[in-house]
Write an enzyme that holds these catalytic residues in place. Structure first.
Site, short mmCIF file in Angstrom:
data_model
loop_
_atom_site.label_atom_id
_atom_site.label_comp_id
_atom_site.label_asym_id
_atom_site.label_seq_id
_atom_site.Cartn_x
_atom_site.Cartn_y
_atom_site.Cartn_z
N THR A 80 0.82 -1.20 0.00
CA THR A 80 0.00 0.00 0.00
C THR A 80 0.86 1.25 0.00
O THR A 80 0.57 2.23 -0.67
CB THR A 80 -0.87 0.01 1.27
N TYR A 81 1.91 1.21 0.77
CA TYR A 81 2.67 2.42 0.97
C TYR A 81 4.07 2.38 0.40
O TYR A 81 4.82 3.34 0.54
CB TYR A 81 2.72 2.76 2.46
N ASP A 92 0.16 -3.40 13.18
CA ASP A 92 -0.09 -4.07 11.89
C ASP A 92 0.67 -5.38 11.84
O ASP A 92 1.29 -5.71 10.82
CB ASP A 92 0.32 -3.15 10.74
N1 LIG Z 1 13.92 -5.78 4.48
C1 LIG Z 1 13.23 -6.53 3.63
N2 LIG Z 1 13.83 -7.56 2.99
C2 LIG Z 1 13.16 -8.31 2.12
N3 LIG Z 1 11.86 -8.15 1.82
C3 LIG Z 1 11.20 -7.15 2.43
C4 LIG Z 1 11.84 -6.29 3.36
N4 LIG Z 1 10.94 -5.40 3.80
C5 LIG Z 1 9.80 -5.68 3.19
N5 LIG Z 1 9.94 -6.72 2.36
C6 LIG Z 1 8.93 -7.35 1.51
O1 LIG Z 1 8.03 -6.35 1.08
C7 LIG Z 1 6.73 -6.63 1.56
C8 LIG Z 1 6.03 -5.34 1.85
O2 LIG Z 1 6.80 -4.63 2.79
P1 LIG Z 1 6.11 -3.59 3.74
O3 LIG Z 1 5.04 -4.29 4.51
O4 LIG Z 1 7.17 -2.92 4.51
O5 LIG Z 1 5.46 -2.59 2.69
P2 LIG Z 1 4.04 -1.91 2.70
O6 LIG Z 1 3.95 -1.10 1.47
O7 LIG Z 1 3.84 -1.22 3.98
O8 LIG Z 1 3.13 -3.19 2.58
P3 LIG Z 1 1.65 -3.42 3.10
O9 LIG Z 1 0.75 -2.56 2.31
O10 LIG Z 1 1.44 -4.87 2.82
O11 LIG Z 1 1.63 -3.14 4.57
C9 LIG Z 1 6.92 -7.55 2.75
O12 LIG Z 1 5.79 -8.37 2.96
C10 LIG Z 1 8.11 -8.35 2.30
O13 LIG Z 1 7.71 -9.37 1.41
#
Ligand SMILES: Nc1ncnc2c1ncn2[C@@H]1O[C@H](COP(=O)(O)OP(=O)(O)OP(=O)(O)O)[C@@H](O)[C@H]1O
Length: 644
Positions: A341-342, A458
């Protein structure tokens, strides 16, 4: 490096009593200021707080470096005083002296007192004390950066207070001053809940009565907060732009409450700076990137509402603070890992060192919003928290980098897997000793968060990462927020639906660490079964699924339940806790088996009453981890093929 080249962060204070600083800010220490007290260029904006006095802007000063100062261990205490010498409380800062002059002439002066070494965080991130407001960072005068220097100065963020029960607790202190990171040049820095017992014995589930085994789990609310009688209005604003890419079981994040945000750094020539401000009555807070120029309206505000400033206006304008951040082109993007999402997460390689990292690009959902309001709060919040934390179970942020289009990326340690993807591809569930190993790591991380007064909000399997060393790390702190005393109303639209605690689903506005513990319970069940426990398709369906499994709660097992907004609905009565059926002690059908001790832990995590729900600390000491099979050590966890 001279002190005047450093960036400092002035921190804010929670909104208690006469505390009037509500924000932390990043402020540039400039070299072109008068001797003695170097003026810190920029504006420090404060949110309006009723009854406290309006703080719109201040100026920051810092004394020149008195060399020999050995940051961070020699940090001094600073005292903020108002014009009349009224002491606003100690602040600690990584600089020798910092004088902040706000409206009315509040300044920090060195009181010569040393802060005892404190714990946990690398530095104190934020105290956000702004409830449920849209908070954005202005893109005007932009600057960003985050610390990468992960030295661990004593945390200024905790101090002892006495809780309601007279128990000494650590709390996020008011009156913080963030510490300066000294960085090398060019390195950017940056029933049923029949309570715990919730038991309905497997052998007599249909017999009618739920066994209510009241276990004295620590009382989360009463032990950590004072009364929640302050019925503050939650002014919440919806985020204008939303991603339509919510994953199944997810809710939209509708809160942008909390506040801002850290990012400190220094290097020889320029640094990234954030300051926080409030947009008049609208209470739209923004953080100015970069040098803060003085906006006329704000000056008027100050003139009307505040005593005259007794300091000079800042003179610096328009420094491009992004210069302080390294470029994303220092990294070669290898492949996209995920688009959430973000953010969009890439696997990347550091061109210089060859190190594989994860790059999370902050997603600007709406460019116009960005122009107007700036950098998304959720991302700042995440960067800030992650940069301040230092724990093996929390993913590490190495630095923040930017590209030519003003996009901002977090550079994180690379983790090969997330548990959601992993479990989808696994043929068999984790073994009991695997799950114990993973749960211990998870609980350690959650305990660290809660000890540092942060709610993750979350917790879900896609936010739990695993590397090839068997290390589990929590990521995605976009929803996290600091909490404190007294308990405040927060938004309820947190935590992905499947992992969302019943009090949130029922609309409780005041909640705390127990919401994360519920999620941990859902995760434990999922690790054992390889399937999410409650896969609701809507909030009401989520509640239905929980009630169907754990029994419909009542005032008897959950004091306060009937007062919750959502409790009025007509739920079908399910009298029994049927959880044990899903996790029997022995199974010939392939159901995940769980010993009595293991089931007890699960039950305590999934206790309806948040006050009776087990804490991370107590969960870590649970008998389950001491009985056979013992937790596997990380090195012996199975490895999995890389995801591509
Ligand atoms: N440090 C990392 N190393 C490897 N993969 C990562 C890492 N951080 C995040 N990811 C991958 O990216 C995905 C999404 O990361 P994150 O949850 O931080 O992003 P988001 O945009 O906030 O996602 P969401 O909308 O699902 O909350 C994680 O589920 C994981 O698969």
């Amino acid at each position: 490096m001279a002190a005047q080249d450093r960036w400092i962060v002035l921190s804010c204070v929670p909104s208690s009593g006469c505390a009037i600083f509500n924000y932390l800010s990043f402020i540039e220490v400039r070299s072109d200021q008068p001797k003695g007290a170097q003026q810190i260029s920029g504006r420090v904006d404060f949110p309006r707080r009723s009854g406290v006095g309006k703080l719109n802007r201040g100026l920051a000063y810092a004394a020149p470096d008195k060399s020999g100062y050995n940051y961070p261990s020699n940090g001094k205490n600073l005292v903020a005083q108002n014009k009349n010498g009224y002491n606003l409380g100690p602040r600690r800062c990584g600089l020798e002296e910092v004088v902040r002059v706000k409206n009315g002439g509040t300044r920090f002066v060195d009181d010569g007192v040393r802060q005892p070494p404190q714990k946990k965080r690398k530095f104190s991130p934020i105290v956000w004390d702004i409830e449920e407001k849209e908070v954005r960072i202005s893109s005007r005068n932009r600057v960003v950066s985050t610390p990468t220097t992960l030295s661990s100065p004593p945390s200024p963020c905790t101090s002892s207070i006495v809780s309601d029960e007279g128990v000494t607790k650590h709390s996020v202190s008011a009156n913080l001053i963030e510490e300066v990171q000294h960085l090398p040049p060019k390195s950017s820095v940056f029933g049923f809940a029949a309570v715990s017992g919730q038991q309905c014995p497997d052998d007599e589930p249909e017999q009618g009565l739920v066994r209510k085994e009241i276990v004295q789990a620590p009382n989360i609310f009463t032990s950590r907060w004072s009364s929640d009688s302050d019925d503050e209005d939650v002014s919440r604003s919806e985020e204008k732009s939303r991603s339509s890419s919510l994953e199944s079981g997810e809710c939209e994040r509708d809160d942008l409450e909390g506040d801002l945000i850290v990012l400190n750094q220094s290097n020889e020539r320029s640094s990234c700076v954030l300051s926080a401000c409030e947009d008049g009555d609208m209470e739209c807070q923004s953080v100015s990137y970069g040098v803060m120029d003085i906006d006329d309206k704000r000056e008027e505000d100050v003139a009307v509402d505040q005593p005259e400033l007794d300091v000079e206006e800042p003179t610096g304008r328009g420094v491009n603070m992004l210069l302080g951040c390294r470029s994303v082109f220092e990294y070669a993007k290898l492949n996209k890992i995920s688009e959430g999402t973000y953010g969009i997460v890439y696997r990347a390689r550091d061109k210089k060192t060859g190190e594989i990292v994860a790059l999370k690009k902050v997603k600007i959902l709406d460019r116009r919003d960005f122009e107007e309001y700036g950098f998304p709060l959720t991302s700042l919040r995440e960067i800030n928290i992650l940069a301040s934390f230092d724990h093996p179970s929390i993913v590490k942020v190495k630095e923040v980098v930017v590209d030519d289009h003003e996009n901002v990326y977090m550079v994180m340690e690379y983790m090969q897997h997330d548990f959601k993807g992993l479990m989808e591809s696994m043929k068999h569930p984790f073994s009991t000793s695997d799950v114990k190993c993973l749960m211990l790591q998870l609980l350690e991380g959650v305990k660290y968060l809660h000890d540092n007064w942060v709610l993750h909000r979350d917790m879900k399997t896609s936010n739990l990462l695993l590397n090839n060393q068997g290390e589990l790390k929590i990521c995605d702190f976009g929803m996290a927020r600091q909490y404190g005393s007294p308990l405040k109303p927060y938004t309820t639209k947190v935590v992905t639906q499947w992992y969302r605690a019943p009090e949130l689903l029922l609309g409780a506005k005041k909640y705390s660490t127990a919401v994360d513990m519920w999620s941990v319970g859902c995760i434990m069940a999922e690790l054992l079964a390889k399937e999410p426990l409650f896969k609701g398709t809507s909030e009401i369906d989520q509640l239905r699924k929980i009630f169907d499994t754990l029994g419909t709660p009542s005032e008897k097992i959950w004091a306060g339940f009937s007062q919750l907004p959502g409790a009025k609905a007509n739920y079908s009565k399910q009298l029994y806790n049927l959880l044990r059926r899903k996790f029997p002690a022995a199974s010939f059908t392939g159901s995940p088996v769980l010993s009595d001790a293991g089931f007890d832990l699960l039950n305590r995590l999934l206790t309806y009453d948040p006050e009776k729900r087990i804490t991370a600390d107590d969960a870590l000491n649970h008998d389950w981890f001491h009985e056979l099979p013992l937790p596997k050590s990380k090195e012996f966890l199975p490895t999995f093929p890389p995801k591509m």
